[in-house]
Scaffold this motif. Structure first.
Motif, mmCIF file in Angstrom:
data_model
loop_
_atom_site.group_PDB
_atom_site.id
_atom_site.type_symbol
_atom_site.label_atom_id
_atom_site.label_comp_id
_atom_site.label_asym_id
_atom_site.label_seq_id
_atom_site.Cartn_x
_atom_site.Cartn_y
_atom_site.Cartn_z
ATOM 1 N N VAL A 10 0.820 -1.215 0.000
ATOM 2 C CA VAL A 10 0.000 0.000 0.000
ATOM 3 C C VAL A 10 0.852 1.262 0.000
ATOM 4 C CG1 VAL A 10 -0.265 0.161 2.507
ATOM 5 C CG2 VAL A 10 -2.096 0.979 1.053
ATOM 6 N N LEU A 11 0.309 2.299 -0.639
ATOM 7 C CA LEU A 11 0.918 3.628 -0.637
ATOM 8 C C LEU A 11 0.048 4.510 0.231
ATOM 9 C CD1 LEU A 11 1.425 4.411 -4.437
ATOM 10 C CD2 LEU A 11 3.221 3.814 -2.799
ATOM 11 N N SER A 12 0.676 5.417 0.986
ATOM 12 C CA SER A 12 -0.129 6.351 1.764
ATOM 13 C C SER A 12 0.412 7.762 1.574
ATOM 14 C CB SER A 12 -0.111 5.930 3.234
ATOM 15 O OG SER A 12 -1.096 6.635 3.932
ATOM 16 N N PRO A 13 -0.152 8.504 0.626
ATOM 17 C CA PRO A 13 0.326 9.856 0.363
ATOM 18 C C PRO A 13 -0.400 10.869 1.247
ATOM 19 C CG PRO A 13 -1.309 9.263 -1.293
ATOM 20 C CD PRO A 13 -1.224 8.103 -0.315
ATOM 21 N N GLY A 14 0.197 12.030 1.461
ATOM 22 C CA GLY A 14 -0.536 13.068 2.187
ATOM 23 C C GLY A 14 0.344 14.160 2.742
ATOM 24 N N ARG A 15 -0.350 15.149 3.358
ATOM 25 C CA ARG A 15 0.362 16.272 3.970
ATOM 26 C C ARG A 15 0.885 15.867 5.336
ATOM 27 N NH1 ARG A 15 -4.340 19.336 2.508
ATOM 28 N NH2 ARG A 15 -3.932 20.308 0.504
ATOM 29 N N VAL A 16 2.072 16.376 5.669
ATOM 30 C CA VAL A 16 2.613 16.187 7.017
ATOM 31 C C VAL A 16 3.135 17.540 7.512
ATOM 32 C CG1 VAL A 16 3.200 13.768 6.607
ATOM 33 C CG2 VAL A 16 4.892 15.530 6.152
ATOM 34 N N TYR A 17 3.304 17.646 8.824
ATOM 35 C CA TYR A 17 3.615 18.951 9.434
ATOM 36 C C TYR A 17 4.774 18.833 10.416
ATOM 37 C CZ TYR A 17 -1.052 19.878 7.652
ATOM 38 O OH TYR A 17 -2.147 20.000 6.836
ATOM 39 N N ARG A 18 5.695 19.784 10.315
ATOM 40 C CA ARG A 18 6.782 19.854 11.299
ATOM 41 C C ARG A 18 7.157 21.304 11.523
ATOM 42 N NH1 ARG A 18 10.723 14.851 9.317
ATOM 43 N NH2 ARG A 18 8.958 13.464 8.950
ATOM 44 N N SER A 19 7.555 21.609 12.738
ATOM 45 C CA SER A 19 7.919 22.978 13.063
ATOM 46 C C SER A 19 9.324 23.261 12.533
ATOM 47 C CB SER A 19 7.865 23.163 14.583
ATOM 48 O OG SER A 19 8.240 24.474 14.892
ATOM 49 N N ASP A 20 9.381 23.553 11.248
ATOM 50 C CA ASP A 20 10.656 23.660 10.532
ATOM 51 C C ASP A 20 10.426 24.582 9.350
ATOM 52 O OD1 ASP A 20 13.148 22.668 10.816
ATOM 53 O OD2 ASP A 20 12.690 20.619 10.139
ATOM 54 N N SER A 21 11.278 25.581 9.137
ATOM 55 C CA SER A 21 11.026 26.461 7.999
ATOM 56 C C SER A 21 12.296 27.145 7.510
ATOM 57 C CB SER A 21 9.987 27.523 8.407
ATOM 58 O OG SER A 21 9.602 28.268 7.291
ATOM 59 N N ASP A 22 12.752 26.758 6.311
ATOM 60 C CA ASP A 22 13.844 27.463 5.639
ATOM 61 C C ASP A 22 13.789 27.116 4.148
ATOM 62 O OD1 ASP A 22 15.141 24.961 5.260
ATOM 63 O OD2 ASP A 22 16.147 25.122 7.198
ATOM 64 N N ALA A 23 14.872 27.350 3.415
ATOM 65 C CA ALA A 23 14.823 27.164 1.964
ATOM 66 C C ALA A 23 14.583 25.716 1.549
ATOM 67 C CB ALA A 23 16.106 27.678 1.320
ATOM 68 N N THR A 24 14.884 24.771 2.448
ATOM 69 C CA THR A 24 14.648 23.366 2.076
ATOM 70 C C THR A 24 13.633 22.673 2.993
ATOM 71 O OG1 THR A 24 16.607 22.749 3.348
ATOM 72 C CG2 THR A 24 16.903 22.973 0.975
ATOM 73 N N HIS A 25 13.082 23.402 3.982
ATOM 74 C CA HIS A 25 12.072 22.819 4.866
ATOM 75 C C HIS A 25 10.842 23.704 4.932
ATOM 76 C CE1 HIS A 25 15.850 21.002 6.271
ATOM 77 N NE2 HIS A 25 15.099 19.946 6.527
ATOM 78 N N SER A 26 9.684 23.078 4.883
ATOM 79 C CA SER A 26 8.435 23.838 4.992
ATOM 80 C C SER A 26 7.638 23.232 6.144
ATOM 81 C CB SER A 26 7.666 23.694 3.675
ATOM 82 O OG SER A 26 6.305 23.965 3.891
ATOM 83 N N PRO A 27 6.933 24.058 6.937
ATOM 84 C CA PRO A 27 6.168 23.505 8.072
ATOM 85 C C PRO A 27 5.071 22.542 7.613
ATOM 86 C CG PRO A 27 5.868 25.900 7.885
ATOM 87 C CD PRO A 27 6.906 25.518 6.888
ATOM 88 N N MET A 28 4.668 22.649 6.359
ATOM 89 C CA MET A 28 3.727 21.675 5.800
ATOM 90 C C MET A 28 4.379 21.146 4.534
ATOM 91 S SD MET A 28 1.465 20.890 3.278
ATOM 92 C CE MET A 28 1.297 22.435 2.398
ATOM 93 N N PHE A 29 4.482 19.854 4.412
ATOM 94 C CA PHE A 29 4.985 19.286 3.169
ATOM 95 C C PHE A 29 4.304 17.944 2.915
ATOM 96 C CE2 PHE A 29 8.141 16.197 4.935
ATOM 97 C CZ PHE A 29 8.197 16.634 6.253
ATOM 98 N N HIS A 30 4.707 17.272 1.862
ATOM 99 C CA HIS A 30 4.003 16.049 1.485
ATOM 100 C C HIS A 30 4.931 14.845 1.489
ATOM 101 C CE1 HIS A 30 1.670 19.341 -0.181
ATOM 102 N NE2 HIS A 30 0.631 18.543 -0.212
ATOM 103 N N GLN A 31 4.403 13.737 1.932
ATOM 104 C CA GLN A 31 5.150 12.482 1.870
ATOM 105 C C GLN A 31 4.311 11.425 1.166
ATOM 106 O OE1 GLN A 31 6.120 11.408 5.947
ATOM 107 N NE2 GLN A 31 8.171 12.268 5.746
#
Ligand code: PHE
Length: 349
Positions: free
Chosen positions: A193-214
């Motif tokens: 099975v594949l499980s795609p979706g949004r994930v959240y981490r308290s991280d923010s710079d040119a290569t990290h976003s507080p919301m991203f997708h896995q």
């Protein structure tokens, strides 16, 4: 009296001829004029009162003339009122008329977001290998995001992911690995099975976003090995990038896999020679993976002596950035149309 009756009739007739033909006449205007004659204190009513003074022998004749006048006036006012109603409706209809054959103004077509393109392509690649798709909730229980994945409360491994808690028990999921547990709780192996979706981490710079997708991938069956994982990732790398792309596994650590690996792809920008994008190493790290930890299988009621499995977690933004040469992750979330319209099927939706 007869003359008065006749003169009122003529006066009304004249008014009907003039005002009745005037397109500016409103129903209110007609009503006011009607009242001047037929209202309680109107001219025709006044004549009725004057009947008292008419000689008795003339009363039948004058009475008839008067009632004829009243009926005639009523009929004419009524028919003019109908006419005015009709005119008002026509005016309303013609002002509201829609030309449904008129060509629409072109508002431009959207294009598919690069992260969605990558997600769709991954689903395409892996569904060709027999995977189906499960989407878990974004507001997740601590149990699914951490505890069942072998990360107990207060365990130092929690520091790997700086998390947004909603309450003590609920959080914005920090990884799609929570989907692994939800799937294994409800299905018996073989699982793919594949499980795609949004994930959240308290991280923010040119290569990290507080919301991203896995995109999580999970395979559980008899005799599943790390070599199967490597083979599947090789195929993914070739299909996603180019037939030349190679994968490399490096030892790593995740509490829910054992052994754990970090997976690098040979840099598709320089073909592995080393460039700015791969920071001169020839390799780019794209995902974490490993063999599903025995404890995780046990937590889901699957016998780890009978079944083994592997899991991987791909960052979709990372793949999009490598594939399209995007230098700053924030470009993906700013919604700048000049950036976005460069992607996605040339504007086809
Ligand atoms: N969930 C891990 C992360 O977000 C990635 C991962 C998924 C690692 C599956 C191993 C197995 O970093």
């Amino acid at each position: 009296m007869k003359e008065q009756i006749e003169s009122i009739r003529r006066e009304i007739e004249q008014w009907l001829g003039q005002a009745g033909a005037d397109p500016a006449l409103k129903r209110e205007g007609l009503f006011a004029y009607k009242m001047e004659h037929l209202g309680k204190t109107g001219k025709i009513s006044a004549l009725s009162k004057g009947m008292r003074d008419v000689a008795p022998e003339e009363r039948p004749e004058v009475g008839k003339l008067l009632s004829d006048l009243r009926r005639w006036a009523e009929e004419n006012f009524d028919s003019l009122e109908q006419e005015l109603k009709k005119r008002e409706l026509e005016k309303k209809y013609s002002s509201e008329r829609l030309d449904v054959t008129m060509p629409a103004r072109f508002a431009g077509t959207g294009s598919i977001h690069p992260v969605t393109l990558v997600k769709n392509e991954l689903i395409d690649i892996f569904s060709g290998m027999g995977f189906d798709v499960f989407e878990g909730p974004e507001i997740e229980r601590d149990y699914y995001n951490f505890q069942a994945l072998n990360i107990p409360a207060d365990h130092p491994a929690r520091d790997m992911q700086d998390t947004f808690f909603v309450t003590k028990e609920f959080l914005l999921r920090s990884q799609t690995s929570s989907g692994q547990i939800r799937v294994m709780e409800n299905r018996k192996p073989p699982i793919k099975v594949l499980s795609p979706g949004r994930v959240y981490r308290s991280d923010s710079d040119a290569t990290h976003s507080p919301m991203f997708h896995q995109m999580e991938g999970l395979v559980v069956d008899k005799n599943v090995t790390l070599n199967d994982l490597k083979g599947m990732l090789d195929e993914f790398a070739r299909r996603m990038f180019s037939s030349e792309t190679k994968t490399r596994l490096r030892p790593s650590y995740f509490p829910f896999t054992e052994p754990s690996v970090e997976v690098d792809l040979s840099c598709s920008a320089c073909g592995g020679k080393g460039c700015r994008i791969c920071k001169g190493t020839g390799w780019i790290e794209v995902l974490g993976a490993g063999m599903v930890n025995r404890r995780v299988l046990e937590n889901c009621g699957i016998d780890p002596d009978e079944y083994t499995g592997f899991a991987f977690g791909i960052g979709l933004e990372r793949i999009a950035m490598i594939k399209y040469g995007i230098g700053d992750i924030r470009l993906l979330f700013e919604g700048d149309v000049r950036f976005l319209k460069q992607f996605g099927n040339g504007g086809r939706v």
